[in-house]
Design a protein around this motif. Structure first.
Motif, PDB file in Angstrom:
ATOM      1  N   ILE A  78      12.249  27.508   2.677  1.00 19.41           N
ATOM      2  CA  ILE A  78      10.977  26.982   3.174  1.00 19.41           C
ATOM      3  C   ILE A  78       9.883  27.123   2.121  1.00 19.41           C
ATOM      4  CG2 ILE A  78       9.187  27.294   4.916  1.00 19.41           C
ATOM      5  CD1 ILE A  78      11.464  28.153   6.842  1.00 19.41           C
ATOM      6  N   ALA A  79       9.821  28.277   1.471  1.00 17.80           N
ATOM      7  CA  ALA A  79       8.776  28.492   0.460  1.00 17.80           C
ATOM      8  C   ALA A  79       8.948  27.542  -0.716  1.00 17.80           C
ATOM      9  CB  ALA A  79       8.788  29.945  -0.015  1.00 17.80           C
ATOM     10  N   LEU A  80      10.179  27.280  -1.095  1.00  9.92           N
ATOM     11  CA  LEU A  80      10.410  26.369  -2.216  1.00  9.92           C
ATOM     12  C   LEU A  80       9.949  24.953  -1.868  1.00  9.92           C
ATOM     13  CD1 LEU A  80      13.907  27.620  -3.436  1.00  9.92           C
ATOM     14  CD2 LEU A  80      11.646  28.269  -4.257  1.00  9.92           C
ATOM     15  N   LYS A  81      10.179  24.540  -0.628  1.00  9.84           N
ATOM     16  CA  LYS A  81       9.713  23.222  -0.194  1.00  9.84           C
ATOM     17  C   LYS A  81       8.188  23.183  -0.133  1.00  9.84           C
ATOM     18  CE  LYS A  81      13.811  21.949   2.413  1.00  9.84           C
ATOM     19  NZ  LYS A  81      14.367  21.638   3.729  1.00  9.84           N
ATOM     20  N   LYS A  82       7.582  24.265   0.374  1.00 13.15           N
ATOM     21  CA  LYS A  82       6.119  24.340   0.427  1.00 13.15           C
ATOM     22  C   LYS A  82       5.535  24.264  -0.984  1.00 13.15           C
ATOM     23  CE  LYS A  82       5.527  27.251   4.519  1.00 13.15           C
ATOM     24  NZ  LYS A  82       5.061  28.583   4.960  1.00 13.15           N
ATOM     25  N   ILE A 139       8.256  32.623  -2.767  1.00 16.83           N
ATOM     26  CA  ILE A 139       9.065  31.910  -3.767  1.00 16.83           C
ATOM     27  C   ILE A 139       9.974  32.896  -4.480  1.00 16.83           C
ATOM     28  CG2 ILE A 139       8.980  30.710  -5.998  1.00 16.83           C
ATOM     29  CD1 ILE A 139       6.395  29.344  -4.941  1.00 16.83           C
ATOM     30  N   MET A 140       9.408  34.020  -4.913  1.00 15.77           N
ATOM     31  CA  MET A 140      10.214  35.013  -5.631  1.00 15.77           C
ATOM     32  C   MET A 140      11.306  35.586  -4.736  1.00 15.77           C
ATOM     33  SD  MET A 140       7.613  36.925  -8.232  1.00 15.77           S
ATOM     34  CE  MET A 140       6.217  37.124  -7.136  1.00 15.77           C
ATOM     35  N   ALA A 141      10.989  35.831  -3.465  1.00 14.45           N
ATOM     36  CA  ALA A 141      12.000  36.370  -2.548  1.00 14.45           C
ATOM     37  C   ALA A 141      13.127  35.367  -2.337  1.00 14.45           C
ATOM     38  CB  ALA A 141      11.346  36.736  -1.218  1.00 14.45           C
ATOM     39  N   GLU A 142      12.769  34.093  -2.119  1.00 14.12           N
ATOM     40  CA  GLU A 142      13.800  33.075  -1.923  1.00 14.12           C
ATOM     41  C   GLU A 142      14.615  32.862  -3.189  1.00 14.12           C
ATOM     42  OE1 GLU A 142      12.400  29.421  -0.201  1.00 14.12           O
ATOM     43  OE2 GLU A 142      11.623  30.443   1.569  1.00 14.12           O
ATOM     44  N   TRP A 143      13.958  32.935  -4.332  1.00 12.87           N
ATOM     45  CA  TRP A 143      14.654  32.756  -5.603  1.00 12.87           C
ATOM     46  C   TRP A 143      15.705  33.839  -5.771  1.00 12.87           C
ATOM     47  CZ3 TRP A 143      12.967  28.471  -8.244  1.00 12.87           C
ATOM     48  CH2 TRP A 143      13.633  28.204  -9.458  1.00 12.87           C
ATOM     49  N   ARG A 144      15.342  35.060  -5.405  1.00 11.47           N
ATOM     50  CA  ARG A 144      16.277  36.186  -5.521  1.00 11.47           C
ATOM     51  C   ARG A 144      17.455  35.980  -4.569  1.00 11.47           C
ATOM     52  NH1 ARG A 144      16.734  41.400  -7.323  1.00 11.47           N
ATOM     53  NH2 ARG A 144      17.661  42.874  -5.888  1.00 11.47           N
ATOM     54  N   LEU A 145      17.175  35.577  -3.335  1.00 10.58           N
ATOM     55  CA  LEU A 145      18.251  35.321  -2.382  1.00 10.58           C
ATOM     56  C   LEU A 145      19.156  34.197  -2.863  1.00 10.58           C
ATOM     57  CD1 LEU A 145      16.539  35.612   1.107  1.00 10.58           C
ATOM     58  CD2 LEU A 145      18.350  37.050   0.184  1.00 10.58           C
ATOM     59  N   ASP A 146      18.565  33.153  -3.400  1.00 11.81           N
ATOM     60  CA  ASP A 146      19.345  32.023  -3.892  1.00 11.81           C
ATOM     61  C   ASP A 146      20.292  32.464  -4.993  1.00 11.81           C
ATOM     62  OD1 ASP A 146      20.010  29.194  -3.951  1.00 11.81           O
ATOM     63  OD2 ASP A 146      19.019  29.187  -5.905  1.00 11.81           O
TER      64      ASP A 146
END
Length: 93
Positions: free
Chosen positions: A2-6, A55-62
Motif C-alpha cells: 500500500i505504501a509503495l502505491k501511495k 516505504i522502508m518497512a514494506e521494502w524490507r518485507l519485500d
C-alpha cells in the motif's frame, strides 16, 4: 504494498515538489543500496514522513519475500532434478 502505491501516486501527482523528490531519492537509495541522508526525511511533513517509514518497512518485507521466493524456486529445481535422476535410472527387475 500500500505504501509503495501511495508513494507512486504522490510522486506522480507532485512531480518537481520537494516531497516527491525526497521520496524518489529514498526509493532509489533503497533499490541501489546507496547512502541516503536521513536528515532529508525531517523536511517532510508528518504524513509524508510516516509514508517514508512505511516505504522502508514494506521494502524490507519485500526483500524477505523475494529471498523466500528464490529459495522456493531453488528447492523446486532441486526436487525436479532428483525426480529426473530417479526416472533416468532403470529399475532393477
Amino acid at each position: 504494498m500500500i505504501a509503495l502505491k501511495k508513494a507512486r501516486k504522490l510522486i506522480e501527482n507532485h512531480a518537481g515538489k520537494p516531497k516527491a523528490e525526497i521520496l524518489s531519492r529514498l526509493v532509489l537509495a533503497l533499490e541501489s543500496e546507496v547512502p541516503f541522508q536521513l536528515s532529508d526525511l525531517y523536511r517532510l511533513d508528518y504524513d509524508d514522513f510516516h509514508l517514508a517509514m512505511e516505504i522502508m518497512a514494506e521494502w524490507r518485507l519485500d526483500r524477505y519475500y523475494t529471498s523466500k521466493a528464490v529459495l522456493l524456486d531453488l528447492s523446486m529445481q532441486v526436487s525436479q532434478q532428483q525426480e529426473q535422476t530417479t526416472e533416468a535410472v532403470p529399475q532393477a527387475a
